[in-house]
Design a protein around this motif. Structure first.
Motif, PDB file in Angstrom:
ATOM      1  N   ARG A 145       1.081  -1.381   0.069  1.00  0.00           N
ATOM      2  CA  ARG A 145       0.036  -0.171  -0.134  1.00  0.00           C
ATOM      3  C   ARG A 145       1.048   1.344  -0.127  1.00  0.00           C
ATOM      4  NH1 ARG A 145      -5.226  -0.529   0.958  1.00  0.00           N
ATOM      5  NH2 ARG A 145      -5.371   1.538   2.156  1.00  0.00           N
ATOM      6  N   ILE A 146       0.672   2.060  -1.117  1.00  0.00           N
ATOM      7  CA  ILE A 146       1.744   3.224  -1.286  1.00  0.00           C
ATOM      8  C   ILE A 146       0.980   4.220  -1.122  1.00  0.00           C
ATOM      9  CG2 ILE A 146       3.481   3.934  -2.720  1.00  0.00           C
ATOM     10  CD1 ILE A 146       3.735   1.347  -4.279  1.00  0.00           C
ATOM     11  N   TYR A 147       1.219   5.336  -0.320  1.00  0.00           N
ATOM     12  CA  TYR A 147       0.653   6.690  -0.447  1.00  0.00           C
ATOM     13  C   TYR A 147       1.521   7.612  -0.880  1.00  0.00           C
ATOM     14  CZ  TYR A 147      -1.032  11.262   1.497  1.00  0.00           C
ATOM     15  OH  TYR A 147      -1.373  12.485   1.679  1.00  0.00           O
ATOM     16  N   VAL A 148       1.089   8.434  -2.098  1.00  0.00           N
ATOM     17  CA  VAL A 148       1.714   9.336  -2.699  1.00  0.00           C
ATOM     18  C   VAL A 148       0.893  10.725  -2.295  1.00  0.00           C
ATOM     19  CG1 VAL A 148       2.334  10.580  -5.012  1.00  0.00           C
ATOM     20  CG2 VAL A 148       2.231   7.928  -4.629  1.00  0.00           C
ATOM     21  N   ALA A 149       1.750  11.519  -1.578  1.00  0.00           N
ATOM     22  CA  ALA A 149       1.180  12.969  -0.934  1.00  0.00           C
ATOM     23  C   ALA A 149       1.424  13.833  -2.053  1.00  0.00           C
ATOM     24  CB  ALA A 149       1.822  13.239   0.350  1.00  0.00           C
ATOM     25  N   GLY A 150       0.379  14.474  -2.660  1.00  0.00           N
ATOM     26  CA  GLY A 150       0.649  15.479  -3.660  1.00  0.00           C
ATOM     27  C   GLY A 150       0.680  14.988  -4.964  1.00  0.00           C
ATOM     28  N   HIS A 151      -0.324  13.937  -5.336  1.00  0.00           N
ATOM     29  CA  HIS A 151      -0.595  13.272  -6.441  1.00  0.00           C
ATOM     30  C   HIS A 151      -1.312  14.275  -7.502  1.00  0.00           C
ATOM     31  CE1 HIS A 151      -4.579  13.304  -5.191  1.00  0.00           C
ATOM     32  NE2 HIS A 151      -4.953  12.702  -6.281  1.00  0.00           N
ATOM     33  N   ARG A 152      -1.551  15.387  -7.196  1.00  0.00           N
ATOM     34  CA  ARG A 152      -2.030  16.296  -8.286  1.00  0.00           C
ATOM     35  C   ARG A 152      -0.818  17.266  -9.011  1.00  0.00           C
ATOM     36  NH1 ARG A 152      -7.784  17.249  -7.282  1.00  0.00           N
ATOM     37  NH2 ARG A 152      -8.817  15.396  -7.478  1.00  0.00           N
ATOM     38  N   GLY A 153       0.193  17.297  -8.317  1.00  0.00           N
ATOM     39  CA  GLY A 153       1.038  18.003  -8.717  1.00  0.00           C
ATOM     40  C   GLY A 153       2.043  17.149  -9.757  1.00  0.00           C
ATOM     41  N   MET A 154       2.874  18.152 -10.276  1.00  0.00           N
ATOM     42  CA  MET A 154       3.827  17.753 -11.317  1.00  0.00           C
ATOM     43  C   MET A 154       4.553  16.417 -10.984  1.00  0.00           C
ATOM     44  SD  MET A 154       6.756  19.630 -13.595  1.00  0.00           S
ATOM     45  CE  MET A 154       7.765  20.166 -12.099  1.00  0.00           C
ATOM     46  N   VAL A 155       5.265  16.442  -9.675  1.00  0.00           N
ATOM     47  CA  VAL A 155       6.036  15.356  -9.160  1.00  0.00           C
ATOM     48  C   VAL A 155       4.977  14.146  -8.830  1.00  0.00           C
ATOM     49  CG1 VAL A 155       7.769  14.613  -7.432  1.00  0.00           C
ATOM     50  CG2 VAL A 155       7.915  16.683  -8.558  1.00  0.00           C
ATOM     51  N   GLY A 156       4.321  14.264  -7.648  1.00  0.00           N
ATOM     52  CA  GLY A 156       3.370  13.465  -7.503  1.00  0.00           C
ATOM     53  C   GLY A 156       2.620  12.623  -8.574  1.00  0.00           C
ATOM     54  N   SER A 157       1.994  13.256  -9.405  1.00  0.00           N
ATOM     55  CA  SER A 157       1.399  12.603 -10.599  1.00  0.00           C
ATOM     56  C   SER A 157       2.362  11.876 -11.496  1.00  0.00           C
ATOM     57  CB  SER A 157       0.706  13.474 -11.565  1.00  0.00           C
ATOM     58  OG  SER A 157       1.552  14.705 -12.038  1.00  0.00           O
ATOM     59  N   ALA A 158       3.624  12.369 -11.379  1.00  0.00           N
ATOM     60  CA  ALA A 158       4.512  11.558 -12.481  1.00  0.00           C
ATOM     61  C   ALA A 158       4.965  10.185 -11.446  1.00  0.00           C
ATOM     62  CB  ALA A 158       5.944  12.544 -12.438  1.00  0.00           C
ATOM     63  N   ILE A 159       5.044  10.321 -10.405  1.00  0.00           N
ATOM     64  CA  ILE A 159       5.307   9.106  -9.447  1.00  0.00           C
ATOM     65  C   ILE A 159       4.103   8.220  -9.494  1.00  0.00           C
ATOM     66  CG2 ILE A 159       5.729   8.285  -7.087  1.00  0.00           C
ATOM     67  CD1 ILE A 159       7.311  10.868  -6.457  1.00  0.00           C
ATOM     68  N   VAL A 160       2.960   8.529  -9.358  1.00  0.00           N
ATOM     69  CA  VAL A 160       1.891   7.593  -9.855  1.00  0.00           C
ATOM     70  C   VAL A 160       1.964   7.033 -11.226  1.00  0.00           C
ATOM     71  CG1 VAL A 160      -0.861   7.664  -9.856  1.00  0.00           C
ATOM     72  CG2 VAL A 160       0.208   8.887  -7.983  1.00  0.00           C
ATOM     73  N   ARG A 161       2.082   7.812 -12.109  1.00  0.00           N
ATOM     74  CA  ARG A 161       2.155   7.218 -13.277  1.00  0.00           C
ATOM     75  C   ARG A 161       3.459   6.040 -13.534  1.00  0.00           C
ATOM     76  NH1 ARG A 161       2.288  12.517 -15.323  1.00  0.00           N
ATOM     77  NH2 ARG A 161       4.155  12.558 -15.629  1.00  0.00           N
ATOM     78  N   ARG A 162       4.434   6.255 -12.767  1.00  0.00           N
ATOM     79  CA  ARG A 162       5.502   5.368 -12.892  1.00  0.00           C
ATOM     80  C   ARG A 162       5.286   4.059 -12.071  1.00  0.00           C
ATOM     81  NH1 ARG A 162       7.850   3.146 -15.415  1.00  0.00           N
ATOM     82  NH2 ARG A 162      10.244   2.397 -15.039  1.00  0.00           N
ATOM     83  N   LEU A 163       4.702   4.285 -10.974  1.00  0.00           N
ATOM     84  CA  LEU A 163       4.044   3.121 -10.035  1.00  0.00           C
ATOM     85  C   LEU A 163       3.227   2.224 -10.559  1.00  0.00           C
ATOM     86  CD1 LEU A 163       3.732   4.843  -6.681  1.00  0.00           C
ATOM     87  CD2 LEU A 163       5.705   3.341  -7.163  1.00  0.00           C
ATOM     88  N   ARG A 164       2.340   2.737 -11.621  1.00  0.00           N
ATOM     89  CA  ARG A 164       1.287   2.097 -12.451  1.00  0.00           C
ATOM     90  C   ARG A 164       1.875   1.399 -13.187  1.00  0.00           C
ATOM     91  NH1 ARG A 164      -3.178   6.340 -11.388  1.00  0.00           N
ATOM     92  NH2 ARG A 164      -4.084   5.164  -9.440  1.00  0.00           N
ATOM     93  N   GLU A 165       2.976   1.975 -14.152  1.00  0.00           N
ATOM     94  CA  GLU A 165       3.557   1.429 -15.197  1.00  0.00           C
ATOM     95  C   GLU A 165       4.359   0.226 -14.793  1.00  0.00           C
ATOM     96  OE1 GLU A 165       4.813   5.517 -17.552  1.00  0.00           O
ATOM     97  OE2 GLU A 165       6.439   4.326 -16.704  1.00  0.00           O
ATOM     98  N   GLU A 166       4.824   0.387 -13.397  1.00  0.00           N
ATOM     99  CA  GLU A 166       5.630  -0.941 -12.789  1.00  0.00           C
ATOM    100  C   GLU A 166       4.613  -1.780 -12.227  1.00  0.00           C
ATOM    101  OE1 GLU A 166       9.144  -0.716 -10.914  1.00  0.00           O
ATOM    102  OE2 GLU A 166      10.003   0.771 -12.384  1.00  0.00           O
ATOM    103  N   GLY A 167       3.373  -1.787 -12.329  1.00  0.00           N
ATOM    104  CA  GLY A 167       2.423  -2.742 -11.868  1.00  0.00           C
ATOM    105  C   GLY A 167       1.953  -2.461 -10.604  1.00  0.00           C
TER     106      GLY A 167
END
Ligand code: GDP
Length: 312
Positions: free
Chosen positions: A6-28
């Motif tokens: 279970r991974i919490y990305v704080a700031g997921h609407r921002g430039m960095v947070g949204s990129a981290i969410v995209r990357r995590l999803r890509e990695e499954g």
């Protein structure tokens, strides 16, 4: 981390947070927890604690922050120090209290002394005076690093700090009052092209040097470091190359296809003269940035046209 974490990305609407969410999803990774600002105020300690109690994240990417360019930092100094200190304190304390296995805190290259030798090594932190234009923000970020380090020492918490260089990419802020230089120039050149203006104004002397990292590269590095880095020293993330603001302006002009002139406005601040991170530590772990600057600017310009312009 594994695919079930279970991974919490704080700031997921921002430039960095949204990129981290995209990357995590890509990695499954599928169990990603996020909360919009309207649903959780990270400056509210009780609300943050209740959120951690309910969601029980195992890993935290702390990418939430109040950020802005040189002018925003100069006009809202209290906001920059207050909001960032509150967010860091609340999230780091809640992560500790609720047994988070690992937390990655995102700092900034402006934490280093204004006159640090270049390229800037991690150990130059706190060896000299800061750049005054963003000192309140930098001090808040230094406090975040110290929180991670202190919780590691006192409680054995696996909290790490990552220092990215100047970033750009999708979901960046294109508002000229608050944006950083790269999105500011993309918009200014684009609008000048649309209007057929004779010249575009670039702030300052054009001589300061900066390094630019695409946020998708940063996100890739963050996931890499979450899995492989565990130490109390912060670790720099950059490309290892810098350029003058004048050359950056020329490059953005070419990508946008604007044919007019570039003029400099010396009444605007230059800020720190040079900011190039030493990325030796990261390179020795086997990670390198992959997106070349021109390609990254082309992608960002496309994103601006497709996603940002319609919303303006
Ligand atoms: P900094 O790296 O913290 O100084 O952040 P900025 O991205 O705001 O500024 C970097 C450099 O770009 C500074 O020397 C600015 O003066 C210069 N610059 C030139 N034009 C602009 C602009 O339109 N907006 C911003 N923010 N900076 C600009």
């Amino acid at each position: 981390m594994n695919r079930e974490s279970r991974i919490y990305v704080a700031g997921h609407r921002g430039m960095v947070g949204s990129a981290i969410v995209r990357r995590l999803r890509e990695e499954g990774f599928e169990r990603i927890v996020t909360r919009a600002r309207t649903g959780l105020d990270l400056t509210d300690a009780r609300a943050v604690d209740a959120f951690f109690a309910e969601e029980r994240p195992e890993y935290v990417f702390l990418a939430a922050a109040k950020v802005g360019g040189i002018l925003a930092n100069a006009t809202c100094p209290a906001g920059f120090i207050r909001e960032n200190l509150a967010i860091e304190l609340n999230v780091i304390e809640a992560a500790h209290r609720h047994g988070v296995k690992k937390l990655l805190f995102l700092g900034s290259s402006c934490i280093y002394p204004r006159h640090a030798p270049q390229p800037i090594k991690e150990e130059y932190l706190l060896t000299g005076a800061l750049e005054p234009t963003n000192q309140p923000y930098a001090i808040a970020k230094i406090a975040g690093i110290e929180l991670c380090r202190s919780y590691r020492r006192q409680y054995g918490a696996d909290f790490i700090s990552v220092m990215p260089t100047n970033l750009y990419g999708p979901n960046d802020d294109f508002d000229p009052r608050t944006s950083h230089v790269l999105p500011a120039l993309i918009r200014r050149f684009h609008e000048a092209k649309e209007r057929g203006d004779e010249a575009v104004v670039v702030w300052g002397s054009g001589r300061p040097r900066r390094e630019f990292l695409h946020v998708d590269d940063l996100a890739d590095a963050c996931v890499f470091l979450m899995e492989r880095y565990s130490a109390e020293e912060p670790i720099n993330v950059g490309v290892g190359k810098d350029m003058s603001i004048a050359s950056l302006a020329e490059l953005v002009r070419e990508v946008v296809g604007y044919e007019g002139e570039i003029r400099f406005d010396p009444s605007k601040p230059d800020g720190t003269p040079r900011k190039l991170l030493d990325v030796g530590r990261l390179h020795s772990m086997g990670w390198r940035a992959r997106i070349p600057l021109r390609e990254g600017i082309e992608r960002t310009y496309r994103w601006y046209l497709e996603d940002a312009v319609p919303a303006l």
